[in-house]
Motif scaffolding. Structure first.
Motif, mmCIF file in Angstrom:
data_model
loop_
_atom_site.group_PDB
_atom_site.id
_atom_site.type_symbol
_atom_site.label_atom_id
_atom_site.label_comp_id
_atom_site.label_asym_id
_atom_site.label_seq_id
_atom_site.Cartn_x
_atom_site.Cartn_y
_atom_site.Cartn_z
ATOM 1 N N VAL A 192 0.930 -1.253 -0.074
ATOM 2 C CA VAL A 192 -0.012 -0.098 0.131
ATOM 3 C C VAL A 192 0.919 1.309 -0.124
ATOM 4 O O VAL A 192 1.750 1.326 0.685
ATOM 5 C CB VAL A 192 -1.064 -0.106 1.307
ATOM 6 N N VAL A 193 0.662 2.036 -0.917
ATOM 7 C CA VAL A 193 1.304 3.286 -0.938
ATOM 8 C C VAL A 193 0.873 4.451 -0.311
ATOM 9 O O VAL A 193 -0.361 4.789 -0.355
ATOM 10 C CB VAL A 193 1.305 3.602 -2.537
ATOM 11 N N ILE A 194 1.595 5.136 0.577
ATOM 12 C CA ILE A 194 1.111 6.260 1.141
ATOM 13 C C ILE A 194 1.941 7.538 0.503
ATOM 14 O O ILE A 194 3.224 7.383 0.854
ATOM 15 C CB ILE A 194 1.148 6.221 2.620
ATOM 16 N N ASP A 195 1.485 8.569 0.082
ATOM 17 C CA ASP A 195 2.371 9.658 -0.190
ATOM 18 C C ASP A 195 2.119 10.606 0.962
ATOM 19 O O ASP A 195 1.014 10.966 1.523
ATOM 20 C CB ASP A 195 1.642 10.347 -1.390
ATOM 21 N N GLN A 196 3.040 11.244 1.431
ATOM 22 C CA GLN A 196 3.191 12.226 2.523
ATOM 23 C C GLN A 196 3.847 13.471 2.166
ATOM 24 O O GLN A 196 5.022 13.406 1.884
ATOM 25 C CB GLN A 196 3.974 11.387 3.706
ATOM 26 N N TRP A 197 3.035 14.512 2.265
ATOM 27 C CA TRP A 197 3.693 15.659 1.844
ATOM 28 C C TRP A 197 4.035 16.527 3.093
ATOM 29 O O TRP A 197 3.369 16.377 4.237
ATOM 30 C CB TRP A 197 2.526 16.660 1.118
ATOM 31 N N CYS A 198 5.441 16.948 3.080
ATOM 32 C CA CYS A 198 5.880 17.493 4.109
ATOM 33 C C CYS A 198 6.644 18.853 3.882
ATOM 34 O O CYS A 198 7.110 19.014 2.783
ATOM 35 C CB CYS A 198 6.744 16.547 4.808
ATOM 36 N N ASP A 199 6.876 19.660 4.936
ATOM 37 C CA ASP A 199 7.528 20.862 4.937
ATOM 38 C C ASP A 199 8.570 20.604 6.018
ATOM 39 O O ASP A 199 8.143 20.239 7.158
ATOM 40 C CB ASP A 199 6.742 22.031 5.327
ATOM 41 N N LEU A 200 9.883 20.315 5.484
ATOM 42 C CA LEU A 200 10.994 20.159 6.540
ATOM 43 C C LEU A 200 11.393 21.127 7.850
ATOM 44 O O LEU A 200 12.299 20.805 8.558
ATOM 45 C CB LEU A 200 12.279 19.638 6.075
ATOM 46 N N GLN A 201 10.495 22.117 7.727
ATOM 47 C CA GLN A 201 10.714 23.153 8.802
ATOM 48 C C GLN A 201 9.495 23.254 9.567
ATOM 49 O O GLN A 201 9.317 24.170 10.454
ATOM 50 C CB GLN A 201 11.212 24.569 8.101
ATOM 51 N N CYS A 202 8.601 22.361 9.313
ATOM 52 C CA CYS A 202 7.304 22.214 10.090
ATOM 53 C C CYS A 202 6.958 21.539 11.121
ATOM 54 O O CYS A 202 7.603 20.378 11.390
ATOM 55 C CB CYS A 202 6.339 21.780 9.016
ATOM 56 N N PRO A 203 6.797 22.018 12.366
ATOM 57 C CA PRO A 203 6.599 21.383 13.533
ATOM 58 C C PRO A 203 5.812 20.137 13.599
ATOM 59 O O PRO A 203 5.866 19.201 14.343
ATOM 60 C CB PRO A 203 6.179 22.371 14.835
ATOM 61 N N ASP A 204 4.473 20.553 12.835
ATOM 62 C CA ASP A 204 3.550 19.421 12.794
ATOM 63 C C ASP A 204 4.244 18.112 11.967
ATOM 64 O O ASP A 204 3.799 17.045 12.315
ATOM 65 C CB ASP A 204 2.345 19.887 12.017
ATOM 66 N N CYS A 205 5.199 18.386 10.835
ATOM 67 C CA CYS A 205 5.534 17.130 10.195
ATOM 68 C C CYS A 205 6.548 16.671 11.235
ATOM 69 O O CYS A 205 6.879 15.363 11.139
ATOM 70 C CB CYS A 205 6.385 17.554 8.885
ATOM 71 N N HIS A 206 7.336 17.267 12.344
ATOM 72 C CA HIS A 206 8.051 16.877 13.205
ATOM 73 C C HIS A 206 7.126 15.848 13.871
ATOM 74 O O HIS A 206 7.708 14.827 14.270
ATOM 75 C CB HIS A 206 8.700 17.748 13.999
ATOM 76 N N ARG A 207 6.099 16.135 14.546
ATOM 77 C CA ARG A 207 5.503 15.569 15.373
ATOM 78 C C ARG A 207 4.779 14.310 14.364
ATOM 79 O O ARG A 207 4.568 13.059 15.222
ATOM 80 C CB ARG A 207 4.148 16.413 15.936
ATOM 81 N N ALA A 208 4.566 14.395 13.438
ATOM 82 C CA ALA A 208 4.103 13.091 12.751
ATOM 83 C C ALA A 208 4.899 12.074 12.585
ATOM 84 O O ALA A 208 4.764 10.930 12.118
ATOM 85 C CB ALA A 208 3.649 13.852 11.039
ATOM 86 N N GLU A 209 6.573 12.148 12.431
ATOM 87 C CA GLU A 209 7.165 11.246 12.567
ATOM 88 C C GLU A 209 6.944 10.159 13.448
ATOM 89 O O GLU A 209 7.356 8.964 12.967
ATOM 90 C CB GLU A 209 8.785 11.944 12.712
#
Length: 172
Positions: free
Chosen positions: A9-26
């Motif tokens: 199953v493919v999941i595409d994850q769009w992120c901004d590498l300076q984004c605190p929400d993307c950090h939390r999503a890790e």
């Protein structure tokens, strides 16, 4: 489907590498990988946001890390230091590359010559076409899930979609 080869199953994850929400999503990404293992293919996609001045350079540096075979490690390490990126800017991008055993000079050169800019722009344009407006945003099973608004219950929704797709494929 080939019964000897499990579905991915493919999941595409769009992120901004300076984004605190993307950090939390890790932590969600780690949990999904642990739970589904090889049945899950996570494709990291770039969506630098205008309010994050170093996000575009970070995306290009990450693309160079992928070219050098350590993209996931770089992506994860950079998100762990997202706040520091805001303070130190592009210096951090090359220092992190060196810490991870990458060719930091090549990362620096990639930032200067823009060799990965088209790949980053293509991700961003595709995200916009799909309705991505914030990060992190996931597309799984054709469904867009916006974690930029709220991450509450997001991992559970992704797990349910992945489980349904895997069950559908196995005939359960």
């Amino acid at each position: 489907m080939n019964p000897n080869r499990p579905r991915r199953v493919v999941i595409d994850q769009w992120c901004d590498l300076q984004c605190p929400d993307c950090h939390r999503a890790e932590s969600d990404v780690r949990a999904l990988r642990e739970r589904f293992g090889d049945a899950l293919e996570l494709r990291r996609r770039h969506f630098p946001l205008p309010g994050h001045p170093h996000a575009l350079a970070a995306a290009q540096a990450a693309e160079e890390a992928f070219a050098q075979g350590r993209g996931d490690a770089y992506w994860t390490a950079l998100l762990a230091r997202w706040a520091e990126l805001g303070e130190r800017g592009p210096r951090l991008l090359t220092e992190l590359a060196a810490e991870l055993g990458l060719d930091a000079g090549e990362v620096d050169t990639a930032l200067i010559d823009g060799r990965h800019l088209l790949a980053v722009d293509a991700d961003h344009a595709e995200g916009q076409a799909l309705g991505v407006t914030g990060t992190p945003t996931y597309v799984v099973g054709g469904e867009r899930l916006d974690g930029g608004r709220s991450q509450e219950g997001l991992r559970e929704r992704i797990e349910a979609i992945v489980e349904a797709l895997l069950a559908q494929d196995s005939g359960l």
